[in-house]
Design a protein around this motif. Structure first.
Motif, PDB file in Angstrom:
ATOM      1  N   TRP A  45       0.811  -1.205   0.000  1.00 11.35           N
ATOM      2  CA  TRP A  45       0.000   0.000   0.000  1.00 11.35           C
ATOM      3  C   TRP A  45       0.851   1.264   0.000  1.00 11.35           C
ATOM      4  O   TRP A  45       2.019   1.230   0.381  1.00 11.35           O
ATOM      5  CB  TRP A  45      -0.881   0.057   1.240  1.00 11.35           C
ATOM      6  CG  TRP A  45      -1.952  -0.971   1.327  1.00 11.35           C
ATOM      7  CD1 TRP A  45      -2.360  -1.842   0.349  1.00 11.35           C
ATOM      8  CD2 TRP A  45      -2.748  -1.244   2.464  1.00 11.35           C
ATOM      9  NE1 TRP A  45      -3.377  -2.625   0.820  1.00 11.35           N
ATOM     10  CE2 TRP A  45      -3.636  -2.278   2.116  1.00 11.35           C
ATOM     11  CE3 TRP A  45      -2.810  -0.717   3.745  1.00 11.35           C
ATOM     12  CZ2 TRP A  45      -4.569  -2.785   3.015  1.00 11.35           C
ATOM     13  CZ3 TRP A  45      -3.748  -1.218   4.633  1.00 11.35           C
ATOM     14  CH2 TRP A  45      -4.613  -2.249   4.266  1.00 11.35           C
ATOM     15  N   THR A  46       0.202   2.357  -0.347  1.00 13.62           N
ATOM     16  CA  THR A  46       0.846   3.666  -0.226  1.00 13.62           C
ATOM     17  C   THR A  46       0.899   4.032   1.256  1.00 13.62           C
ATOM     18  O   THR A  46       0.157   3.487   2.081  1.00 13.62           O
ATOM     19  CB  THR A  46       0.043   4.757  -0.960  1.00 13.62           C
ATOM     20  OG1 THR A  46      -1.229   4.898  -0.302  1.00 13.62           O
ATOM     21  CG2 THR A  46      -0.148   4.430  -2.435  1.00 13.62           C
ATOM     22  N   GLN A  48      -0.204   6.691   2.538  1.00 12.32           N
ATOM     23  CA  GLN A  48      -1.500   7.278   2.883  1.00 12.32           C
ATOM     24  C   GLN A  48      -2.516   6.182   3.245  1.00 12.32           C
ATOM     25  O   GLN A  48      -3.252   6.305   4.213  1.00 12.32           O
ATOM     26  CB  GLN A  48      -2.022   8.116   1.723  1.00 12.32           C
ATOM     27  CG  GLN A  48      -3.385   8.734   1.988  1.00 12.32           C
ATOM     28  CD  GLN A  48      -3.922   9.487   0.770  1.00 12.32           C
ATOM     29  OE1 GLN A  48      -3.388   9.404  -0.327  1.00 12.32           O
ATOM     30  NE2 GLN A  48      -4.990  10.221   0.992  1.00 12.32           N
TER      31      GLN A  48
END
Length: 169
Positions: A45-46, A48
């Motif tokens: 995932w990022t 964020q």
């Protein structure tokens, strides 16, 4: 909420175990621990999206007030390795675990799925309710896609639309 905020009063209850009279006896636990989420796909995932998961934005059941003792016992284990001490909490626990995994498109290994199914057999009235995470789909080649993680049996809907399904089905 600042970094030095803490619970100071009231009567607090942990559905995993029992009533706790002092706020200092509680921890706030991630339903699916951060290490488990990392191993289940969050590693792709990022930053964020990982932050959104860590703070469980938009899903009240993703963070749970539990006794410090239960939190230490659970650590980063999945339902194949740990269930709440109170047997009457098992149905709710596996439903919330599955909802968190589905919400964030996280993978589940074979032992985890087997444990969820074993508990679910005794939970004919329990449903899994979740809202898809609003941070977008899992990245291509994510752990969920590679490992055949949890799959929805319902047709894809628009984000923000709650989904329900029986865990005993």
């Amino acid at each position: 909420m600042g970094t030095n905020c803490r619970l100071t009063g009231g009567s607090w209850w942990s559905y995993y175990q029992a009533w706790v009279t002092a706020a200092s006896g509680l921890d706030i636990d991630h339903m699916v621990p951060l290490a488990e989420s990392w191993d289940s796909g969050a590693s792709g995932w990022t930053a964020q999206r990982r932050e959104a998961y860590a703070y469980a934005q938009g899903a009240a059941t993703s963070l749970v007030a539990i006794t410090a003792r239960s939190n230490r016992s659970k650590a980063d284990q999945d339902p194949a390795q740990w269930l709440p001490p109170a047997a009457e909490a098992h149905c709710r626990y596996v439903a919330e675990w599955a909802a968190t995994k589905l919400r964030w498109s996280l993978a589940a290994d074979e032992a985890e799925v087997a444990a969820l199914r074993e508990v679910a057999v005794g939970c004919p009235e329990q449903t899994v309710t979740y809202e898809p995470a609003v941070q977008g789909p899992a990245p291509r080649g994510s752990a969920r896609q590679r490992q055949g993680g949890p799959r929805r049996r319902d047709a894809p809907g628009r984000e923000g639309r709650a989904r329900q399904r029986s865990i005993g089905a």
